[in-house]
Structure formats: structure tokens, C-alpha cells
Design a protein around this motif. Structure first.
Motif, PDB file in Angstrom:
ATOM      1  N   GLY A  18      -7.874   4.250  -0.603  1.00  0.00           N
ATOM      2  CA  GLY A  18      -7.963   3.671   0.738  1.00  0.00           C
ATOM      3  C   GLY A  18      -7.377   2.280   0.854  1.00  0.00           C
ATOM      4  N   LEU A  19      -6.555   1.892  -0.118  1.00  0.00           N
ATOM      5  CA  LEU A  19      -5.952   0.555  -0.142  1.00  0.00           C
ATOM      6  C   LEU A  19      -4.456   0.664  -0.383  1.00  0.00           C
ATOM      7  CD1 LEU A  19      -8.621  -1.089  -2.428  1.00  0.00           C
ATOM      8  CD2 LEU A  19      -8.301  -1.604  -0.016  1.00  0.00           C
ATOM      9  N   ALA A  24      -1.745  -6.164  -2.518  1.00  0.00           N
ATOM     10  CA  ALA A  24      -1.996  -6.662  -3.877  1.00  0.00           C
ATOM     11  C   ALA A  24      -2.156  -8.181  -3.920  1.00  0.00           C
ATOM     12  CB  ALA A  24      -0.866  -6.226  -4.810  1.00  0.00           C
ATOM     13  N   TYR A  25      -1.482  -8.873  -3.025  1.00  0.00           N
ATOM     14  CA  TYR A  25      -1.561 -10.338  -3.000  1.00  0.00           C
ATOM     15  C   TYR A  25      -2.992 -10.835  -2.775  1.00  0.00           C
ATOM     16  CZ  TYR A  25      -2.021 -10.145   2.064  1.00  0.00           C
ATOM     17  OH  TYR A  25      -2.476  -9.892   3.322  1.00  0.00           O
ATOM     18  N   ARG A  71       5.050  -5.906 -10.251  1.00  0.00           N
ATOM     19  CA  ARG A  71       5.123  -4.480  -9.930  1.00  0.00           C
ATOM     20  C   ARG A  71       3.697  -3.961  -9.859  1.00  0.00           C
ATOM     21  NH1 ARG A  71       8.941  -0.875  -7.974  1.00  0.00           N
ATOM     22  NH2 ARG A  71       8.457   1.194  -8.729  1.00  0.00           N
ATOM     23  N   ALA A  72       3.201  -3.735  -8.642  1.00  0.00           N
ATOM     24  CA  ALA A  72       1.834  -3.255  -8.439  1.00  0.00           C
ATOM     25  C   ALA A  72       1.735  -1.794  -8.844  1.00  0.00           C
ATOM     26  CB  ALA A  72       1.430  -3.439  -6.985  1.00  0.00           C
ATOM     27  N   ILE A  73       0.738  -1.470  -9.641  1.00  0.00           N
ATOM     28  CA  ILE A  73       0.523  -0.109 -10.130  1.00  0.00           C
ATOM     29  C   ILE A  73      -0.682   0.527  -9.446  1.00  0.00           C
ATOM     30  CG2 ILE A  73      -0.037   1.269 -12.173  1.00  0.00           C
ATOM     31  CD1 ILE A  73       1.490  -0.927 -13.783  1.00  0.00           C
ATOM     32  N   SER A  74      -1.749  -0.244  -9.285  1.00  0.00           N
ATOM     33  CA  SER A  74      -2.967   0.287  -8.681  1.00  0.00           C
ATOM     34  C   SER A  74      -3.754  -0.840  -8.035  1.00  0.00           C
ATOM     35  CB  SER A  74      -3.820   0.969  -9.760  1.00  0.00           C
ATOM     36  OG  SER A  74      -5.058   1.410  -9.229  1.00  0.00           O
ATOM     37  N   LEU A  75      -4.395  -0.538  -6.915  1.00  0.00           N
ATOM     38  CA  LEU A  75      -5.304  -1.457  -6.243  1.00  0.00           C
ATOM     39  C   LEU A  75      -6.501  -0.624  -5.817  1.00  0.00           C
ATOM     40  CD1 LEU A  75      -5.827  -4.314  -5.113  1.00  0.00           C
ATOM     41  CD2 LEU A  75      -4.740  -3.547  -2.983  1.00  0.00           C
ATOM     42  N   ARG A  76      -7.704  -1.034  -6.276  1.00  0.00           N
ATOM     43  CA  ARG A  76      -8.901  -0.231  -6.015  1.00  0.00           C
ATOM     44  C   ARG A  76     -10.146  -1.097  -6.068  1.00  0.00           C
ATOM     45  NH1 ARG A  76     -11.145  -0.084 -10.909  1.00  0.00           N
ATOM     46  NH2 ARG A  76      -9.811  -0.181 -12.745  1.00  0.00           N
TER      47      ARG A  76
END
Length: 92
Positions: A18-19, A24-25, A71-76
Motif C-alpha cells: 500500500g506504499l 522513499a524519501y 535505488r528503492a527496492i521496498s517500502l513497507r
């Protein structure tokens, strides 16, 4: 620092967590974040844990630094264990 991400990975992250990786910032720029190094062999991944005040939750960002970009891989949302690590680090 510029934030990059794969659009397909972003769609998968939004569906699963859901993100958007575009947010990421919020974690990367957090002044009180906790940064850990992931024990992956192929590349050095970093894991930032931070309270995102505007959302009222502790989030985790997994990423790789590549030159001047991230390089964003995951945000949770943080797991219970990750929230405990974050709280313990804030008290030190």
C-alpha cells in the motif's frame, strides 16, 4: 539524492504494502532514522527504519546506493522486531 525505482516493482510494492516507492524519501530523509546493512552477498543493501510523522507509522525502506542515486527496492510498514530495534536505538 535522486530516488530511482522500477515502475513494475513500484506497482507490486503498492499492491503488497500500500506504499509507493516514490515516497522513499519520507524514510530516507528522516532525521532520526536507523540504518542497518543487509547481509546480502550480491550487493550491499541498506535498510532504513524511521517514524514517518505525517503517516503516524514506522516504515522500512530497503535500497541500494548507486553513485548519486538511491535505488528503492521496498517500502513497507516495520515489523514488530524492526519497531523494537528502532525504539531501542532512539533511547541510546
Amino acid at each position: 539524492m535522486r530516488i530511482d525505482f522500477d515502475p513494475a516493482k513500484d506497482a507490486a510494492n503498492r499492491a503488497k504494502h500500500g506504499l509507493s516507492l516514490g515516497d522513499a524519501y519520507l524514510v530516507y530523509d528522516a532525521p532520526d532514522k536507523l540504518t542497518l546493512i543487509s547481509p546480502r552477498v550480491e550487493e550491499e543493501r541498506k535498510l532504513d527504519i524511521a517514524m514517518v510523522e505525517m503517516m503516524g507509522v514506522v516504515l522500512v525502506l530497503v535500497y541500494v546506493e548507486r553513485g548519486e542515486s538511491l535505488r528503492a527496492i521496498s517500502l513497507r510498514r516495520a515489523s514488530r522486531h524492526e519497531r523494537r530495534l528502532y525504539e531501542a536505538a532512539k533511547q541510546d
